[in-house]
Design a protein around this motif. Sequence first.
Motif, mmCIF file in Angstrom:
data_model
loop_
_atom_site.group_PDB
_atom_site.id
_atom_site.type_symbol
_atom_site.label_atom_id
_atom_site.label_comp_id
_atom_site.label_asym_id
_atom_site.label_seq_id
_atom_site.Cartn_x
_atom_site.Cartn_y
_atom_site.Cartn_z
ATOM 1 N N MET A 26 0.849 -1.192 0.000
ATOM 2 C CA MET A 26 0.000 0.000 0.000
ATOM 3 C C MET A 26 0.883 1.238 0.000
ATOM 4 S SD MET A 26 -2.803 -0.781 2.895
ATOM 5 C CE MET A 26 -4.331 -1.528 2.516
ATOM 6 N N THR A 27 0.341 2.307 -0.517
ATOM 7 C CA THR A 27 1.011 3.597 -0.427
ATOM 8 C C THR A 27 0.063 4.614 0.189
ATOM 9 O OG1 THR A 27 0.302 4.432 -2.607
ATOM 10 C CG2 THR A 27 2.365 3.160 -2.531
ATOM 11 N N ASP A 28 0.655 5.608 0.806
ATOM 12 C CA ASP A 28 -0.067 6.774 1.317
ATOM 13 C C ASP A 28 0.631 8.014 0.787
ATOM 14 O OD1 ASP A 28 -2.137 5.880 2.957
ATOM 15 O OD2 ASP A 28 -0.888 5.793 4.743
ATOM 16 N N ALA A 29 -0.132 9.065 0.623
ATOM 17 C CA ALA A 29 0.504 10.353 0.383
ATOM 18 C C ALA A 29 1.245 10.739 1.663
ATOM 19 C CB ALA A 29 -0.534 11.410 0.037
ATOM 20 N N PRO A 30 2.388 11.414 1.534
ATOM 21 C CA PRO A 30 3.118 11.822 2.738
ATOM 22 C C PRO A 30 2.367 12.927 3.486
ATOM 23 C CG PRO A 30 4.193 12.655 0.763
ATOM 24 C CD PRO A 30 3.075 11.789 0.302
ATOM 25 N N VAL A 31 2.695 13.076 4.746
ATOM 26 C CA VAL A 31 2.047 14.081 5.600
ATOM 27 C C VAL A 31 2.204 15.477 5.005
ATOM 28 C CG1 VAL A 31 2.087 15.143 7.894
ATOM 29 C CG2 VAL A 31 2.313 12.669 7.669
ATOM 30 N N ASP A 32 3.371 15.766 4.433
ATOM 31 C CA ASP A 32 3.591 17.110 3.882
ATOM 32 C C ASP A 32 2.896 17.323 2.535
ATOM 33 O OD1 ASP A 32 5.255 15.571 2.252
ATOM 34 O OD2 ASP A 32 6.976 16.894 2.450
ATOM 35 N N ASN A 33 2.119 16.318 2.106
ATOM 36 C CA ASN A 33 1.354 16.463 0.866
ATOM 37 C C ASN A 33 -0.071 15.926 1.065
ATOM 38 O OD1 ASN A 33 1.147 17.406 -1.781
ATOM 39 N ND2 ASN A 33 1.715 15.433 -2.656
ATOM 40 N N ASN A 34 -0.647 16.291 2.201
ATOM 41 C CA ASN A 34 -2.053 16.015 2.518
ATOM 42 C C ASN A 34 -2.378 14.569 2.864
ATOM 43 O OD1 ASN A 34 -2.875 18.767 1.893
ATOM 44 N ND2 ASN A 34 -2.530 18.196 -0.231
ATOM 45 N N LYS A 36 -1.568 10.691 5.099
ATOM 46 C CA LYS A 36 -1.392 10.168 6.448
ATOM 47 C C LYS A 36 0.058 9.800 6.740
ATOM 48 C CE LYS A 36 -6.032 8.199 6.609
ATOM 49 N NZ LYS A 36 -6.804 6.953 6.683
ATOM 50 N N GLY A 37 0.810 9.471 5.704
ATOM 51 C CA GLY A 37 2.198 9.083 5.901
ATOM 52 C C GLY A 37 2.356 7.780 6.665
ATOM 53 N N GLU A 38 1.345 6.931 6.633
ATOM 54 C CA GLU A 38 1.399 5.665 7.371
ATOM 55 C C GLU A 38 2.035 4.537 6.571
ATOM 56 O OE1 GLU A 38 -2.715 5.073 8.408
ATOM 57 O OE2 GLU A 38 -2.586 6.472 10.100
ATOM 58 N N LYS A 39 2.259 4.743 5.307
ATOM 59 C CA LYS A 39 2.849 3.748 4.399
ATOM 60 C C LYS A 39 3.913 4.456 3.565
ATOM 61 C CE LYS A 39 -0.653 0.914 5.353
ATOM 62 N NZ LYS A 39 -0.518 -0.176 6.283
ATOM 63 N N PHE A 40 4.645 3.675 2.780
ATOM 64 C CA PHE A 40 5.544 4.281 1.814
ATOM 65 C C PHE A 40 4.730 5.194 0.910
ATOM 66 C CE2 PHE A 40 8.103 0.475 2.664
ATOM 67 C CZ PHE A 40 9.402 0.956 2.602
ATOM 68 N N SER A 41 5.329 6.322 0.517
ATOM 69 C CA SER A 41 4.706 7.147 -0.519
ATOM 70 C C SER A 41 5.206 6.610 -1.867
ATOM 71 C CB SER A 41 5.110 8.614 -0.360
ATOM 72 O OG SER A 41 6.463 8.796 -0.752
ATOM 73 N N PRO A 42 4.539 6.964 -2.958
ATOM 74 C CA PRO A 42 5.043 6.520 -4.255
ATOM 75 C C PRO A 42 6.490 6.952 -4.519
ATOM 76 C CG PRO A 42 2.784 7.237 -4.464
ATOM 77 C CD PRO A 42 3.220 7.597 -3.067
ATOM 78 N N THR A 43 6.855 8.166 -4.095
ATOM 79 C CA THR A 43 8.242 8.593 -4.324
ATOM 80 C C THR A 43 9.215 7.873 -3.384
ATOM 81 O OG1 THR A 43 7.872 10.536 -2.914
ATOM 82 C CG2 THR A 43 7.662 10.845 -5.323
ATOM 83 N N MET A 80 13.059 16.036 -1.871
ATOM 84 C CA MET A 80 12.053 16.517 -2.815
ATOM 85 C C MET A 80 12.284 17.993 -3.123
ATOM 86 S SD MET A 80 9.990 13.895 -3.349
ATOM 87 C CE MET A 80 8.458 14.587 -3.978
ATOM 88 N N SER A 81 11.967 18.387 -4.341
ATOM 89 C CA SER A 81 11.951 19.818 -4.661
ATOM 90 C C SER A 81 10.516 20.314 -4.458
ATOM 91 C CB SER A 81 12.424 20.074 -6.088
ATOM 92 O OG SER A 81 11.545 19.489 -7.018
ATOM 93 N N ALA A 82 10.386 21.581 -4.180
ATOM 94 C CA ALA A 82 9.070 22.139 -3.856
ATOM 95 C C ALA A 82 8.239 22.459 -5.098
ATOM 96 C CB ALA A 82 9.238 23.395 -3.011
ATOM 97 N N SER A 83 8.891 23.018 -6.113
ATOM 98 C CA SER A 83 8.129 23.438 -7.280
ATOM 99 C C SER A 83 8.959 23.246 -8.546
ATOM 100 C CB SER A 83 7.720 24.903 -7.137
ATOM 101 O OG SER A 83 6.956 25.307 -8.236
ATOM 102 N N PRO A 84 8.619 22.321 -9.404
ATOM 103 C CA PRO A 84 7.500 21.408 -9.216
ATOM 104 C C PRO A 84 7.855 20.340 -8.179
ATOM 105 C CG PRO A 84 8.674 20.805 -11.206
ATOM 106 C CD PRO A 84 9.327 22.049 -10.665
ATOM 107 N N ARG A 85 6.840 19.801 -7.535
ATOM 108 C CA ARG A 85 7.049 18.769 -6.518
ATOM 109 C C ARG A 85 7.483 17.486 -7.227
ATOM 110 N NH1 ARG A 85 6.244 17.722 -1.249
ATOM 111 N NH2 ARG A 85 5.645 15.604 -0.684
#
Length: 134
Positions: A26-34, A36-43, A80-85
């Motif tokens: 499973m993946t989750d979006a990271p906390v700093d991108n809205n 839960k950060g409970e799983k690996f993020s795709p990146t 990560m870079s901020a813009s573009p993310r």
Amino acid sequence: MPTIKSSYLGNLRTNSEHLQSGTTLMTDAPVDNNGKGEKFSPTDLVSSALGSCMVTIMGIVANRENVELDGLTWEVTKIMSASPRKIQEIIIDFHWENPVSNTVMIQKLKNAARTCPVALSLDPEIKQTINFNF
């Protein structure tokens, strides 16, 4: 024939199944991108894949040369870079408790790592900082 079947579970979470083995992740979006950060993020998975691919190819070379990689570990840092993310840099720090003393073999392993399929597939804009602490 597909390799992976995936689904969206809601709340920025996905599930993927490796069809040949039935293994899931499973993946989750990271906390700093809205997320839960409970799983690996795709990146995170992309960054982890680089280290795992490097060690897999090193293992193929080591097996061919009758060298054991026991005690080989690595740490992955994703920047990560901020813009573009997007992934800006992946840092991999390899550690090997009991490396072989053969400098030619060490160089073969380092070359194998740097030319793994993931390393060669990543966008050249993603800086790959690889530290072999052995």
